[in-house]
Design an enzyme around this catalytic site. Structure first.
Site, PDB file in Angstrom:
ATOM      1  CD  GLU A 208      32.875  24.057  78.140  1.00  9.05           C
ATOM      2  OE1 GLU A 208      33.705  23.238  77.723  1.00  9.05           O
ATOM      3  OE2 GLU A 208      32.205  24.801  77.389  1.00  9.05           O
TER       4      GLU A 208
ATOM      5  CG  ASP B 277      38.023  25.097  72.395  1.00  5.41           C
ATOM      6  OD1 ASP B 277      38.600  26.114  72.851  1.00  5.41           O
ATOM      7  OD2 ASP B 277      36.917  25.136  71.824  1.00  5.41           O
TER       8      ASP B 277
ATOM      9  NE  ARG C 105      28.591  21.108  73.038  1.00  3.92           N
ATOM     10  CZ  ARG C 105      28.944  22.040  72.143  1.00  3.92           C
ATOM     11  NH1 ARG C 105      30.225  22.235  71.846  1.00  3.92           N
ATOM     12  NH2 ARG C 105      28.030  22.780  71.557  1.00  3.92           N
TER      13      ARG C 105
ATOM     14  CG  HIS D  71      33.433  26.075  74.280  1.00  3.48           C
ATOM     15  ND1 HIS D  71      32.477  25.255  74.866  1.00  3.48           N
ATOM     16  CD2 HIS D  71      33.203  26.007  72.941  1.00  3.48           C
ATOM     17  CE1 HIS D  71      31.709  24.736  73.929  1.00  3.48           C
ATOM     18  NE2 HIS D  71      32.132  25.176  72.732  1.00  3.48           N
TER      19      HIS D  71
HETATM   20  P1  NAD Z   1      28.373  17.448  62.196  1.00  3.99           P
HETATM   21  O1  NAD Z   1      26.975  17.122  62.606  1.00  3.99           O
HETATM   22  O2  NAD Z   1      28.615  18.028  60.869  1.00  3.99           O
HETATM   23  O3  NAD Z   1      29.268  16.136  62.326  1.00  3.99           O
HETATM   24  C1  NAD Z   1      29.203  15.261  63.402  1.00  3.99           C
HETATM   25  C2  NAD Z   1      29.581  13.882  62.891  1.00  3.99           C
HETATM   26  O4  NAD Z   1      29.612  13.006  64.010  1.00  3.99           O
HETATM   27  C3  NAD Z   1      28.559  13.299  61.890  1.00  3.99           C
HETATM   28  O5  NAD Z   1      29.238  12.886  60.727  1.00  3.99           O
HETATM   29  C4  NAD Z   1      27.936  12.134  62.645  1.00  3.99           C
HETATM   30  O6  NAD Z   1      27.596  11.051  61.789  1.00  3.99           O
HETATM   31  C5  NAD Z   1      29.058  11.761  63.581  1.00  3.99           C
HETATM   32  N1  NAD Z   1      28.645  11.027  64.769  1.00  3.99           N
HETATM   33  C6  NAD Z   1      27.575  11.241  65.554  1.00  3.99           C
HETATM   34  N2  NAD Z   1      27.596  10.393  66.588  1.00  3.99           N
HETATM   35  C7  NAD Z   1      28.701   9.633  66.459  1.00  3.99           C
HETATM   36  C8  NAD Z   1      29.290   8.583  67.230  1.00  3.99           C
HETATM   37  N3  NAD Z   1      28.709   8.158  68.363  1.00  3.99           N
HETATM   38  N4  NAD Z   1      30.433   8.024  66.782  1.00  3.99           N
HETATM   39  C9  NAD Z   1      31.018   8.453  65.640  1.00  3.99           C
HETATM   40  N5  NAD Z   1      30.521   9.449  64.872  1.00  3.99           N
HETATM   41  C10 NAD Z   1      29.375  10.025  65.287  1.00  3.99           C
HETATM   42  O7  NAD Z   1      28.938  18.389  63.349  1.00  3.99           O
HETATM   43  P2  NAD Z   1      30.202  19.348  63.267  1.00  3.99           P
HETATM   44  O8  NAD Z   1      29.790  20.657  62.735  1.00  3.99           O
HETATM   45  O9  NAD Z   1      31.316  18.628  62.634  1.00  3.99           O
HETATM   46  O10 NAD Z   1      30.468  19.569  64.826  1.00  3.99           O
HETATM   47  C11 NAD Z   1      30.865  18.516  65.668  1.00  3.99           C
HETATM   48  C12 NAD Z   1      30.744  18.954  67.100  1.00  3.99           C
HETATM   49  O11 NAD Z   1      31.707  19.964  67.379  1.00  3.99           O
HETATM   50  C13 NAD Z   1      29.418  19.642  67.454  1.00  3.99           C
HETATM   51  O12 NAD Z   1      28.401  18.728  67.730  1.00  3.99           O
HETATM   52  C14 NAD Z   1      29.779  20.457  68.648  1.00  3.99           C
HETATM   53  O13 NAD Z   1      29.593  19.668  69.812  1.00  3.99           O
HETATM   54  C15 NAD Z   1      31.262  20.718  68.481  1.00  3.99           C
HETATM   55  N6  NAD Z   1      31.570  22.140  68.227  1.00  3.99           N
HETATM   56  C16 NAD Z   1      32.495  22.746  69.004  1.00  3.99           C
HETATM   57  C17 NAD Z   1      32.833  24.055  68.768  1.00  3.99           C
HETATM   58  C18 NAD Z   1      33.869  24.758  69.592  1.00  3.99           C
HETATM   59  O14 NAD Z   1      33.952  25.994  69.551  1.00  3.99           O
HETATM   60  N7  NAD Z   1      34.705  24.057  70.330  1.00  3.99           N
HETATM   61  C19 NAD Z   1      32.195  24.758  67.748  1.00  3.99           C
HETATM   62  C20 NAD Z   1      31.273  24.100  66.952  1.00  3.99           C
HETATM   63  C21 NAD Z   1      30.966  22.782  67.194  1.00  3.99           C
HETATM   64  C1  COI Z   2      28.973  25.238  69.018  1.00  2.00           C
HETATM   65  O1  COI Z   2      28.731  25.974  68.037  1.00  2.00           O
HETATM   66  O2  COI Z   2      28.365  24.179  69.207  1.00  2.00           O
HETATM   67  C2  COI Z   2      30.000  25.627  69.972  1.00  2.00           C
HETATM   68  O3  COI Z   2      30.500  24.798  70.684  1.00  2.00           O
HETATM   69  C3  COI Z   2      30.388  27.068  70.052  1.00  2.00           C
HETATM   70  C4  COI Z   2      30.006  27.714  71.358  1.00  2.00           C
HETATM   71  C5  COI Z   2      29.937  29.202  71.219  1.00  2.00           C
HETATM   72  C6  COI Z   2      28.754  27.196  71.992  1.00  2.00           C
END
Ligand code: NAD
Ligand code: COI
Length: 334
Positions: free
Chosen positions: A264, A259, A235, A297
Site C-alpha cells: 500500500e 482499508d 494488514r 488505511h
Molecule cells: P488484538 O491483539 O487485540 O487482537 C488480535 C487477535 O488476533 C487476538 O485475539 C489473537 O489471538 C488473534 N490472532 C493472532 N494470530 C491469529 C491467527 N493466525 N489466526 C487467528 N487469530 C489470530 O489486536 P486488535 O487491536 O484487534 O488489532 C488487530 C489488527 O488490526 C492489528 O494487529 C493491526 O494489524 C490492525 N489494525 C488496523 C488499523 C487500521 O487503521 N486499519 C488500526 C489498528 C489496528
Molecule cells: C495500527 O494502529 O496498527 C494501524 O494500522 C493504524 C495506522 C496509523 C498504522
C-alpha cells in the site's frame, strides 16, 4: 528529559501540545518526517523517540538511534509488523505500542465498508453521477440475512461482533485464543475452513505474522461461499491480491472492502488526481471496480483515536525513560 517524535501531522499537534502542557518538565521535539536513517539524527540529545509509520523501520535508522544512545521507542499505533525484532534486540531497544487507542474507530469503519457493499453504494454513486435516479438493478442485501465470519476476536474483532449483532447479523468467529465472552456466546468455529464455508462476509482482524502472510489465497477463496464479500481492515499482506483479483473476475468474490493493501505504501498517502495515475497495476485493477471499496488505511483516523495515540505513546515513552515497565511493552522475544 527529552522525547523526539517522528511523523507528526498537523492533526496530532493539538493533542501533542496538551501533553506538553501536562508534562512541563519534559522537552518535546518533533518532525513531520518519518523515521529513516537520515531523519534519525534529528533525535540527537533525546532519551526516547515516539513514532508512527506504515513503511518498514530499517536497521540503519535503528543503528543511528542506537549510536545516539537512545534505547526507547514508542509507536503511536497498534501493529508493530514493520519492525524486525532481531534488529530491535541486537541493538537493545525496548518498544511500546498503543494496543487499545480506539477499537471502535476501526470496527465502525469495518461495518461501514460491509454496509456500503451490501447496499451497493458505489454503484448507486456511479448511477447518480450519470443522472440516473432509478432503483434497479442495484438491489441490496440486509445485515440480518448475513453470516459474518470474524477472523480474530481481539480488541477490534470483538467490537465488530457487537456492532454486527446490533444489526441482527449472525456471527461466526475464529481465533487461536478464545475470548471468554465470545466462547460463552458459542460463536467460535474450530477452523478457518469452517468459517470460510459458513460465511457470507469475511472480515480480518488479526496481526500480520510471517505465518499468516497471504492467508487469503487461491485455496482459501476456493473454500468460501460463492458470492462472498471480503473485508480487510487489518494488514494488506494478509490477502494475496492476485488471488482476490481472480476471485472477483470469476464472481466467486462478490466484492471487497479494503482499508489496507499489499504494497500500500506505493499508493497511499499521496494524491494521484485520477485512478489512472496509480503506479501499481494490481491496486489500480481493484480501484477501478465498483464492487471494491478502497480506503487509504484510514479506519483508525478519528479524533478520539488520534488523541489517545499521542497521549498513550508519550506517556509510555516517558515511563520507559523513568525506568518503569509500562504494561504495553512489546514482547520482541517471540
Ligand atoms: P488484538 O491483539 O487485540 O487482537 C488480535 C487477535 O488476533 C487476538 O485475539 C489473537 O489471538 C488473534 N490472532 C493472532 N494470530 C491469529 C491467527 N493466525 N489466526 C487467528 N487469530 C489470530 O489486536 P486488535 O487491536 O484487534 O488489532 C488487530 C489488527 O488490526 C492489528 O494487529 C493491526 O494489524 C490492525 N489494525 C488496523 C488499523 C487500521 O487503521 N486499519 C488500526 C489498528 C489496528
Ligand atoms: C495500527 O494502529 O496498527 C494501524 O494500522 C493504524 C495506522 C496509523 C498504522
Amino acid at each position: 528529559m527529552k522525547i523526539f517524535a517522528y511523523g507528526i501531522r498537523e492533526d496530532e499537534e493539538p493533542s501533542l501540545r496538551k501533553w506538553e502542557e501536562a508534562n512541563p518538565n519534559i522537552e518535546v521535539g518533533f518532525t513531520k518526517y518519518t523515521l529513516t536513517a537520515d531523519s534519525a539524527r534529528l533525535a540527537e540529545g533525546s532519551d526516547g523517540v515516539v513514532t508512527l509509520q506504515t513503511s518498514p523501520y530499517t536497521r540503519k535508522a535503528l543503528e543511528v538511534l542506537n549510536k545516539l544512545g537512545i534505547k526507547y521507542i514508542s509507536i503511536r499505533n497498534v501493529g508493530f509488523d514493520n519492525f524486525n525484532f532481531k534488529d530491535l534486540n541486537d541493538l537493545g531497544f525496548t518498544l511500546t505500542n498503543v494496543p487499545v487507542y480506539s477499537p471502535n474507530a476501526i470496527a465502525e469503519h469495518t461495518v461501514l465498508l460491509m454496509g456500503r457493499l451490501l447496499r451497493r453504494v458505489p454503484e448507486f454513486d456511479e448511477k447518480f453521477d450519470n443522472g440516473d435516479f432509478t432503483w434497479a438493478p442495484t438491489i441490496g442485501k440486509e445485515y440480518r440475512e448475513q453470516t459474518v465470519g470474524v477472523v480474530g476476536t481481539g480488541h477490534i474483532g470483538r467490537v465488530v461482533i457487537k456492532i454486527l449483532q446490533g444489526f441482527g447479523a449472525k456471527v461466526v468467529a475464529y481465533d487461536v485464543y478464545h475470548n471468554d465472552d465470545i466462547e460463552k456466546q458459542g460463536l467460535y468455529v474450530d477452523s478457518l475452513e469452517e468459517l470460510y464455508k459458513q460465511s457470507d462476509i469475511i472480515t480480518l482482524h488479526v496481526p500480520l505474522f510471517d505465518s499468516n502472510k497471504y492467508m487469503i489465497n487461491d485455496k482459501a477463496i476456493s473454500q468460501m461461499k460463492d458470492g462472498v464479500y471480503i473485508i480487510n481492515c487489518a494488514r494488506g499482506e494478509l490477502i494475496d491480491t492476485d488471488a482476490l483479483i481472480k476471485g472477483l473476475d470469476s464472481g466467486k468474490v462478490a466484492g471487497a472492502g479494503l482499508d489496507v493493501l499489499d504494497n500500500e505504501n506505493s499508493v497511499f498517502g499521496k494524491v494521484w488526481s485520477s485512478i489512472d495515475n496509480i503506479p501499481n497495476e494490481k491496486i489500480k485493477n481493484l480501484a477501478k471496480r465498483t464492487n471494491v471499496i478502497i480506503t487509504p488505511h484510514s479506519a483508525f483516523y478519528t479524533e478520539t483515536a488520534i488523541h489517545n495515540m499521542i497521549t498513550t505513546s508519550f506517556d509510555s515513552n516517558k515511563a520507559l525513560i523513568e525506568g518503569l515497565k509500562p504494561n504495553n511493552i512489546v514482547d520482541t522475544t517471540k
